[in-house]
Write a protein that holds these residues in place. Structure first.
Motif, PDB file in Angstrom:
ATOM      1  N   GLN A   1       0.819  -1.226   0.000  1.00  0.00           N
ATOM      2  CA  GLN A   1       0.000   0.000   0.000  1.00  0.00           C
ATOM      3  C   GLN A   1       0.847   1.268   0.000  1.00  0.00           C
TER       4      GLN A   1
ATOM      5  N   PRO B   1       3.460   2.510  -1.840  1.00  0.00           N
ATOM      6  CA  PRO B   1       3.621   3.278  -3.081  1.00  0.00           C
ATOM      7  C   PRO B   1       2.360   4.055  -3.467  1.00  0.00           C
ATOM      8  N   ILE B   2       1.188   3.467  -3.232  1.00  0.00           N
ATOM      9  CA  ILE B   2      -0.074   4.153  -3.557  1.00  0.00           C
ATOM     10  C   ILE B   2      -0.227   5.387  -2.689  1.00  0.00           C
ATOM     11  N   VAL B   3       0.093   5.243  -1.411  1.00  0.00           N
ATOM     12  CA  VAL B   3       0.007   6.383  -0.481  1.00  0.00           C
ATOM     13  C   VAL B   3       0.979   7.478  -0.903  1.00  0.00           C
TER      14      VAL B   3
ATOM     15  N   LEU C   1       2.232   8.073  -3.934  1.00  0.00           N
ATOM     16  CA  LEU C   1       1.760   8.718  -5.173  1.00  0.00           C
ATOM     17  C   LEU C   1       0.677   9.745  -4.886  1.00  0.00           C
ATOM     18  N   ASP C   2      -0.223   9.386  -3.966  1.00  0.00           N
ATOM     19  CA  ASP C   2      -1.278  10.334  -3.590  1.00  0.00           C
ATOM     20  C   ASP C   2      -0.693  11.568  -2.918  1.00  0.00           C
TER      21      ASP C   2
ATOM     22  N   TYR D   1      -7.429   3.536   2.925  1.00  0.00           N
ATOM     23  CA  TYR D   1      -6.991   2.546   1.934  1.00  0.00           C
ATOM     24  C   TYR D   1      -7.379   1.175   2.470  1.00  0.00           C
TER      25      TYR D   1
END
Length: 544
Positions: free
Chosen positions: A262, A264-266, A268-269, A305
């Motif tokens: 999780q 990398p997604i955080v 990027l956001d 998330y």
């Protein structure tokens, strides 16, 4: 190898045999007139080059093959496989591959042949390898010695498993090794065994903290962002990833795929926001990882998330009828355990994640099976059934006690028929095949066993009726929450338990050693008194 040395015959090595093949090949081609100068084959000797680089010559057209061998670097007399053989056979005596190539490029054909013959002569001598100063570790998992190793339930207490593993002895390890090795092989392993215990709760939490710190370091190095983990993240990893009998692997996979996936997604956001983010705070709430983006004291955004969960949802409180039944059932076990063995459970669980198990209590078994222990153990096994009957009534007792009843019956029958705990010290047959070597008239023994179980049931009833206020209060907690810790159980016992129950804590165990020492001391004192009595001679007149 008892003296630490080992003699190796050269024919054991594939590389040694290949050096001989290279000598034969090169001798043949030199006789055919192949010219090698400064480690490079003459461009005219295309046949030799085609033999050495067969695959390359097949895949190239005649024109391209001619261009290929026109370059001196492609006319080296040995291919990659040959160089590997020479490296291994010479034990890197001439350095790495580059140095070996440089050495060969200083020679002509006859010199290279002499080099190969010299190398062959050296490696064909038997070699003595000296391991007398070596330290050899034989490392492996020995599941046979860990009796709980096939239990995959994440509801097991790491601390109970840890304490059980600390009691393992060298003798147990050697017996377990018999499943894998012959006795003479086990003897060669000696007695210097390091027996690692399983991990306890503290160790798992330290591992989790180390991994979280590693993630923080990587994130700040790669993105420049600081990420902070709330304690709820550590607790989530523990609940989701710890399977006590399987060590660190399930835990690490939970961290990697459950949490790290999780990150990398955080990030990027965070980078896509219009305002610059300095700190990300991550916490766990109701099935989600909640990220808060800060600059530096201003909250820019809070975003959930979805967490990937395999275990934790099955550990959460359902607050339904099944949890209420389990709460009463497991509380019954816990109370009679405290009364009969004088110990507190490590945890009492009313919502279990393991399939086919609704609840359980974790406690440390004393290990020694005696008549007294069986008298105390059977009421504990029957207490779940009796607790359900006391609270819900006989007609509403569930089938959740079937395994408890089977275990109680099995234990009593086993010790009555095989351990001499029944009316006679005999080994009773369990089937017709055992009739020749065991006594088989056991109807009276089974009647005695039935009476023993009945008495145990009544003992459990008496305890639970006396401790009904505690039963209700503890069950109420377990109907609301999925589990209780030792501290929480202790607090409830102190508040709602009877004086008899509280005073009995830690006083139920029979000390075999203390009993033996007392008997010895008593016998010695009696002997001493006997010798100190005045004899008849001593009582006579000194004149006689």
């Amino acid at each position: 190898m008892d003296n630490g040395t080992l003699t190796i015959h050269p024919e054991w090595y594939y590389h040694d045999r290949r050096v001989k093949d290279l000598i034969i090949e090169l001798s043949f081609w030199l006789k055919q007139g192949v010219i090698i100068e400064h480690g490079i084959v003459s461009e005219k000797d295309s046949k030799y080059l085609k033999t050495k680089f067969r695959e390359k010559s097949k895949e190239l057209s005649p024109a391209k093959w001619k261009d290929f061998i026109s370059l001196p670097k492609n006319r080296f007399p040995f291919n990659e496989e040959d160089l590997f053989v020479l490296e291994e056979a010479s034990q890197y005596k001439y350095g790495d591959r580059t140095m070996l190539e440089s050495r060969i490029k200083e020679m002509n054909g006859e010199q290279i042949l002499g080099f190969l013959k010299e190398l062959n002569e050296e490696i064909t001598k038997p070699r003595t390898l000296d391991f007398s100063k070596g330290l050899i570790f034989v490392v492996g998992n020995l599941d046979e010695v860990y009796h709980d190793s096939k239990e995959f339930s994440p509801d097991l207490s790491p601390d109970v498993f840890y304490r059980n593993s600390q009691r393992l002895t060298l003798s147990q390890v050697k017996k377990a090794l018999l499943n894998r090795f012959r006795p003479e092989q086990i003897a060669r392993l000696g007695n210097n065994h390091i027996i690692y215990p399983s991990l306890n709760t503290e160790a798992y939490r330290k591992i989790i903290d180390l991994h979280l710190k590693e993630i923080q370091i990587r994130v700040i190095e790669k993105s420049g962002l600081k990420i902070e983990f709330d304690p709820s993240i550590s607790e989530w990893i523990f609940q989701e990833g710890v399977v006590p009998t399987q060590g660190v692997r399930p835990l690490k996979s939970t961290i990697r795929y459950g949490l790290e996936g999780q990150i990398p997604i955080v990030l990027l956001d965070a980078l896509s926001l219009s305002e610059t983010v300095d700190v990300i705070t991550l916490k766990y709430e109701e099935g989600n990882f909640c990220a808060e983006f800060w600059k530096p004291t201003k909250l820019i955004l809070s975003k959930p998330y979805r967490a990937t969960e395999k275990t934790k949802p099955y550990k959460e409180s359902r607050k339904d009828d099944l949890q209420a039944i389990t709460a009463v059932h497991e509380t019954g076990h816990a109370i009679v355990l405290i009364d009969q063995l004088g110990i507190l459970p490590d945890q009492v669980i009313s919502v279990a994640s393991e399939s086919g198990t609704e609840g359980l209590i974790n406690f440390e078994s004393r290990g020694i099976i005696s008549i007294d222990y069986v008298k105390r153990r059977i009421p504990i096994l029957l207490a779940g059934f009796e607790a359900e009957k006391l609270i819900f009534g006989k007609e509403h007792v569930t089938d959740g006690s079937s395994d408890d009843i089977q275990r109680a019956t099995d234990l009593v029958m086993k010790v009555f028929k095989h351990a001499g705990f029944g009316p006679e010290i005999l080994h009773f047959a369990l089937c017709v095949d055992d009739y020749n070597y065991s006594y088989h008239d056991f109807n009276h023994v089974e009647n005695e066993a039935k009476e023993f179980i009945e008495k145990s049931k009544k003992r459990a009833q008496t305890i639970l009726e006396r401790e009904k206020p505690l039963l209700l209060e503890m069950a109420a907690k377990l109907a609301e929450y999925p589990k209780l810790s030792t501290k929480e159980v202790s607090d409830l016992v102190e508040k709602f338990g009877s004086i008899e129950l509280i005073s009995g804590l830690e006083s139920k165990g029979f000390g075999y050693r203390n009993s033996l020492l007392e008997a010895i001391e008593s016998a010695r004192s009696a002997r001493k008194k006997h010798h100190e009595k005045p004899s008849k001679k001593a009582a006579l007149s000194p004149y006689l």
